[in-house]
Design an enzyme around this catalytic site. Sequence first.
Site, PDB file in Angstrom:
ATOM      1  N   ASP A 135     -15.267  44.924   6.484  1.00 24.62           N
ATOM      2  CA  ASP A 135     -16.460  45.215   5.703  1.00 24.62           C
ATOM      3  C   ASP A 135     -17.385  43.986   5.767  1.00 24.62           C
ATOM      4  O   ASP A 135     -16.938  42.883   6.097  1.00 24.62           O
ATOM      5  CB  ASP A 135     -16.029  45.494   4.257  1.00 24.62           C
ATOM      6  CG  ASP A 135     -17.198  45.635   3.322  1.00 24.62           C
ATOM      7  OD1 ASP A 135     -18.109  46.421   3.629  1.00 24.62           O
ATOM      8  OD2 ASP A 135     -17.204  44.958   2.265  1.00 24.62           O
TER       9      ASP A 135
ATOM     10  N   ASP B  18     -20.749  43.402   3.318  1.00 20.68           N
ATOM     11  CA  ASP B  18     -21.236  42.955   2.003  1.00 20.68           C
ATOM     12  C   ASP B  18     -20.089  42.696   1.033  1.00 20.68           C
ATOM     13  O   ASP B  18     -19.284  43.579   0.758  1.00 20.68           O
ATOM     14  CB  ASP B  18     -22.174  44.003   1.390  1.00 20.68           C
ATOM     15  CG  ASP B  18     -23.500  44.090   2.126  1.00 20.68           C
ATOM     16  OD1 ASP B  18     -23.707  43.286   3.050  1.00 20.68           O
ATOM     17  OD2 ASP B  18     -24.313  44.958   1.775  1.00 20.68           O
TER      18      ASP B  18
ATOM     19  N   ASP C  26     -13.789  44.745   0.116  1.00 13.97           N
ATOM     20  CA  ASP C  26     -13.794  44.382  -1.306  1.00 13.97           C
ATOM     21  C   ASP C  26     -14.100  45.563  -2.212  1.00 13.97           C
ATOM     22  O   ASP C  26     -14.028  45.427  -3.423  1.00 13.97           O
ATOM     23  CB  ASP C  26     -14.844  43.293  -1.574  1.00 13.97           C
ATOM     24  CG  ASP C  26     -16.255  43.852  -1.492  1.00 13.97           C
ATOM     25  OD1 ASP C  26     -16.551  44.540  -0.487  1.00 13.97           O
ATOM     26  OD2 ASP C  26     -17.043  43.648  -2.432  1.00 13.97           O
TER      27      ASP C  26
HETATM   28 MG   LIG Z   1     -18.296  45.471   0.390  1.00 19.53          MG
END
Ligand SMILES: [Mg+2]
Length: 290
Positions: free
Chosen positions: A9, A11, A220
Amino acid sequence: MSPLLISTDLDGTLLDHHTYSHAAAAPVLEALLKQHIPCILNTSKTFAELIELRQQLHHQDAFIVENGAAVYIPKTSQLGLLPGGNEISPLEDIGDYWRKAFAPSRSRMIDIIQELRDGYRFTGFSDMAVQDVIDLTGLSDAQARLAMQREYTEPLLWQDSPGALKRFANELSDMDLQIQRGGRFAHVMGLSDKSQAMLWIADLYTKAFGKAVTTMALGDGQNDVGMLSKADIAVVVRSPAHPPPKVPDRNDVWLTEHYGPEGWAEAVSKVLKDSGAQTDAAPDASQKPQ
Ligand SMILES: [Mg+2]
């Protein structure tokens, strides 16, 4: 360990949640490049956003856009792809890239959203001006314009209750669409997800290497859970903005000590070290279970 394939991922994971900087992870990224370990970017970002970002990251591998909606493979890649596709599935020819799409087009989604929107409070990217996106995300004018060039997903700023979001998602599912929560937006998208695209590209690498790859996924957010649950090595990168997502049916998920790109570097360098030192890259007891 079989060859490593990283699916990450951006961001809040490789990029800092607040500043979008990848500086803390840059040395480890360079190490992956030198060791020819593929690092697949797997993000809700668009193709247009990634073109520029990949230059900053010195990124050369394939990448997955808009939450698994499509895989772009640079034609310079060593994956041995033939014009028009290969034995796995047909590929579209998009300039310097081959593309494999897993989702319907965004224009079709926007039509469906318009039909269903009565009784719900939300604002979609297609309803917003560039300045609205800048205000919501902190992106620059140029970055916001890139973020708005979407091909397969429509981000919604949800202004209604969680219950209403659930009802809206149910209505969309009758149309073969789904909603996934990202960091700031609820993304309306096809039934594809990050895991499907990750497994597809892992299959290509397996064929190219002539042996199975070990997949390592890092994320996240809630929209990373599918990808984390399907990876051989699953790493939840700690976020300063929200609690770590739960990955169901796994008790071997790593939770990083540090936030964002620092946590990313912590986990990847540990796997690189372990894979160099031992044949089996099972996490050792010093890793904190989630
Ligand atoms: Mg993310």
